[in-house]
Design a protein around this motif. Structure first.
Motif, short mmCIF file in Angstrom:
data_model
loop_
_atom_site.label_atom_id
_atom_site.label_comp_id
_atom_site.label_asym_id
_atom_site.label_seq_id
_atom_site.Cartn_x
_atom_site.Cartn_y
_atom_site.Cartn_z
N GLY A 1 -27.73 -22.60 32.51
CA GLY A 1 -27.40 -22.34 31.13
C GLY A 1 -26.56 -21.09 31.02
N GLY A 2 -26.15 -20.79 29.81
CA GLY A 2 -25.25 -19.67 29.59
C GLY A 2 -25.90 -18.30 29.66
N GLY A 3 -27.22 -18.26 29.70
CA GLY A 3 -27.91 -16.99 29.81
C GLY A 3 -28.32 -16.43 28.46
N THR A 4 -29.44 -15.73 28.44
CA THR A 4 -29.90 -15.00 27.25
C THR A 4 -30.20 -13.58 27.66
OG1 THR A 4 -30.92 -16.97 26.26
CG2 THR A 4 -31.67 -14.81 25.47
N ARG A 5 -29.54 -12.64 26.99
CA ARG A 5 -29.82 -11.23 27.27
C ARG A 5 -30.97 -10.78 26.40
NH1 ARG A 5 -27.78 -7.58 30.25
NH2 ARG A 5 -25.96 -8.86 30.76
N LEU A 6 -32.04 -10.37 27.05
CA LEU A 6 -33.22 -9.89 26.34
C LEU A 6 -33.19 -8.37 26.26
CD1 LEU A 6 -36.03 -10.36 25.04
CD2 LEU A 6 -37.00 -10.16 27.34
N MET A 7 -33.26 -7.86 25.05
CA MET A 7 -33.33 -6.42 24.83
C MET A 7 -34.73 -6.10 24.28
SD MET A 7 -29.54 -6.03 23.21
CE MET A 7 -29.65 -7.64 22.45
N VAL A 8 -35.33 -5.03 24.80
CA VAL A 8 -36.66 -4.64 24.38
C VAL A 8 -36.58 -3.23 23.80
CG1 VAL A 8 -39.06 -4.32 25.06
CG2 VAL A 8 -37.67 -6.06 26.21
N LYS A 9 -36.95 -3.11 22.54
CA LYS A 9 -36.89 -1.81 21.85
C LYS A 9 -38.23 -1.12 21.96
CE LYS A 9 -35.81 -4.12 18.20
NZ LYS A 9 -35.48 -4.55 16.81
N PRO A 10 -38.18 0.20 22.13
CA PRO A 10 -39.46 0.94 22.23
C PRO A 10 -40.20 0.96 20.90
CG PRO A 10 -37.58 2.43 22.40
CD PRO A 10 -37.02 1.05 22.35
N ALA B 1 -25.06 -36.93 34.72
CA ALA B 1 -24.72 -35.50 34.65
C ALA B 1 -25.85 -34.75 33.98
CB ALA B 1 -23.42 -35.32 33.89
N GLN B 2 -25.97 -33.49 34.32
CA GLN B 2 -27.03 -32.68 33.75
C GLN B 2 -26.41 -31.45 33.11
OE1 GLN B 2 -29.17 -32.39 37.38
NE2 GLN B 2 -28.07 -30.61 38.12
N SER B 3 -27.10 -30.90 32.11
CA SER B 3 -26.61 -29.70 31.45
C SER B 3 -27.78 -28.95 30.85
CB SER B 3 -25.59 -30.05 30.36
OG SER B 3 -26.19 -30.76 29.32
N VAL B 4 -27.53 -27.69 30.56
CA VAL B 4 -28.55 -26.82 30.00
C VAL B 4 -27.92 -26.02 28.87
CG1 VAL B 4 -30.14 -24.92 30.45
CG2 VAL B 4 -29.68 -26.59 32.24
N THR B 5 -28.64 -25.92 27.76
CA THR B 5 -28.19 -25.09 26.63
C THR B 5 -29.23 -24.05 26.32
OG1 THR B 5 -26.97 -26.97 25.68
CG2 THR B 5 -27.44 -25.10 24.23
N GLN B 6 -28.83 -22.80 26.40
CA GLN B 6 -29.70 -21.72 25.96
C GLN B 6 -29.26 -21.34 24.56
OE1 GLN B 6 -29.63 -19.84 30.31
NE2 GLN B 6 -30.97 -18.70 28.92
N LEU B 7 -30.17 -21.46 23.64
CA LEU B 7 -29.81 -21.44 22.23
C LEU B 7 -29.47 -20.06 21.71
CD1 LEU B 7 -32.57 -24.00 21.45
CD2 LEU B 7 -30.14 -24.42 21.20
N ASP B 8 -29.86 -19.03 22.40
CA ASP B 8 -29.59 -17.66 21.95
C ASP B 8 -28.92 -16.87 23.08
OD1 ASP B 8 -32.78 -18.25 20.90
OD2 ASP B 8 -31.21 -17.89 19.42
N SER B 9 -27.79 -16.27 22.79
CA SER B 9 -27.13 -15.47 23.82
C SER B 9 -27.79 -14.08 23.92
CB SER B 9 -25.64 -15.32 23.52
OG SER B 9 -25.45 -14.73 22.26
N HIS B 10 -28.35 -13.61 22.82
CA HIS B 10 -29.04 -12.32 22.79
C HIS B 10 -30.33 -12.46 22.00
CE1 HIS B 10 -24.88 -11.10 23.60
NE2 HIS B 10 -25.39 -10.02 24.16
N VAL B 11 -31.39 -11.84 22.53
CA VAL B 11 -32.66 -11.77 21.81
C VAL B 11 -33.14 -10.33 21.90
CG1 VAL B 11 -35.09 -12.42 21.87
CG2 VAL B 11 -33.33 -14.17 22.20
N SER B 12 -33.56 -9.78 20.77
CA SER B 12 -34.06 -8.42 20.73
C SER B 12 -35.48 -8.43 20.20
CB SER B 12 -33.16 -7.55 19.84
OG SER B 12 -33.64 -6.23 19.80
N VAL B 13 -36.40 -7.78 20.93
CA VAL B 13 -37.80 -7.71 20.50
C VAL B 13 -38.27 -6.27 20.66
CG1 VAL B 13 -38.26 -10.10 21.19
CG2 VAL B 13 -38.77 -8.23 22.78
N SER B 14 -39.35 -5.96 19.99
CA SER B 14 -39.98 -4.66 20.17
C SER B 14 -41.02 -4.75 21.28
CB SER B 14 -40.66 -4.19 18.88
OG SER B 14 -39.69 -4.02 17.86
N GLU B 15 -41.19 -3.65 21.99
CA GLU B 15 -42.20 -3.61 23.05
C GLU B 15 -43.56 -4.00 22.48
OE1 GLU B 15 -42.65 0.23 24.86
OE2 GLU B 15 -43.25 -0.63 26.78
N GLY B 16 -44.27 -4.86 23.23
CA GLY B 16 -45.60 -5.28 22.78
C GLY B 16 -45.61 -6.53 21.92
N THR B 17 -44.44 -6.99 21.50
CA THR B 17 -44.37 -8.22 20.68
C THR B 17 -44.02 -9.42 21.56
OG1 THR B 17 -42.04 -7.93 20.11
CG2 THR B 17 -43.66 -6.88 18.68
#
Lengths: 115, 115
Positions: free
Chosen positions: A106-115, A1-17
């Motif tokens: 995997g469960g997915g990671t929502r990436l948010m990018v702040k200006p 059997a195979q499985s995937v774990t995405q360790l963060d459900s949400h990640v927020s970064v600033s633009e350019g980082t």
């Protein structure tokens, strides 16, 4: 059997980082690994894939991922985030011996990018 | 650029009713797939289809589900008697070949709500 774990459900970064989205997998075989991205109201789009060639894989829009067998990881990175990178990202594994070519997500990671 | 399309984008139905979700795969593709994502959960494989036959199906894909390629361009998923727990986003995908060399191209999904 195979499985995937995405360790963060949400990640927020600033633009350019830098962006780091983490993924660990489990597979009985030498897996194929993928990252897909989903923008709102759009289908899942392939960013990049690893299929037992070079361990550092480059994808579209400046993303890359490194396959590390010893750590069973396939983290997605980008040196500099852009506002248009805001989306949901899925790490996916496929067993190459599988006749039906089934993908395991995997469960997915929502990436948010702040200006 | 060729795309997988799905109709409708939203479907609301009452419990016990039959629903048909429609997909138009990319025209030269031979492999077809359905996946679903229940709200807050992972994307799950349902079924793969090739040469007018099911290649593989998951435990979710029980006798209530069926797939068909009725006319050489459409690929449909039928749920015979819907249950509340069938409420989910359903994704269709298509691919040119089998194996990880061949990307699975996903449609934007149909959101099914069973009341």
């Amino acid at each position: 059997a195979q499985s995937v774990t995405q360790l963060d459900s949400h990640v927020s970064v600033s633009e350019g980082t830098p962006v780091l989205l983490r993924c660990n997998y489990s597979s009985s075989y030498s897996p194929s690994l993928f990252w897909y991205v989903q923008h709102p109201n759009k289908g899942l789009q392939l960013l990049l894939k690893y299929t037992s060639a070079a361990t550092l894989v480059k994808g579209i829009n400046g993303f890359e991922a490194e396959f590390k067998k010893s750590e069973t990881s396939f983290h997605l990175t980008k040196p500099s985030a852009h506002m248009s990178d805001a989306a949901e990202y899925f790490c996916v594994v496929s067993d190459p011996t599988n006749a039906g070519n089934m993908l395991t997500f995997g469960g997915g990671t929502r990436l948010m990018v702040k200006p | 650029e060729p795309e997988v399309t799905q109709t409708p984008s939203h479907q609301v139905t009452q419990m016990g009713q039959e629903v048909i979700l429609r997909c138009v795969p990319i025209s030269n593709h031979l492999y077809f797939y359905w996946y679903r994502q229940i709200l807050g959960q992972k994307v799950e494989f349902l079924v793969s289809f090739y040469n007018n036959e099911i290649s593989e199906k998951s435990e979710i894909f029980d006798d209530q589900f069926s797939v068909e390629r009725p006319d050489g361009s459409n690929f449909t998923l039928k749920i015979r008697s819907t249950k509340l727990e069938d409420s989910a986003m359903y994704f269709c995908a298509s691919g040119a070949g089998q194996g990880a060399r061949y990307e699975q191209y996903f449609g934007p999904g149909t959101r099914l709500t069973v009341t």
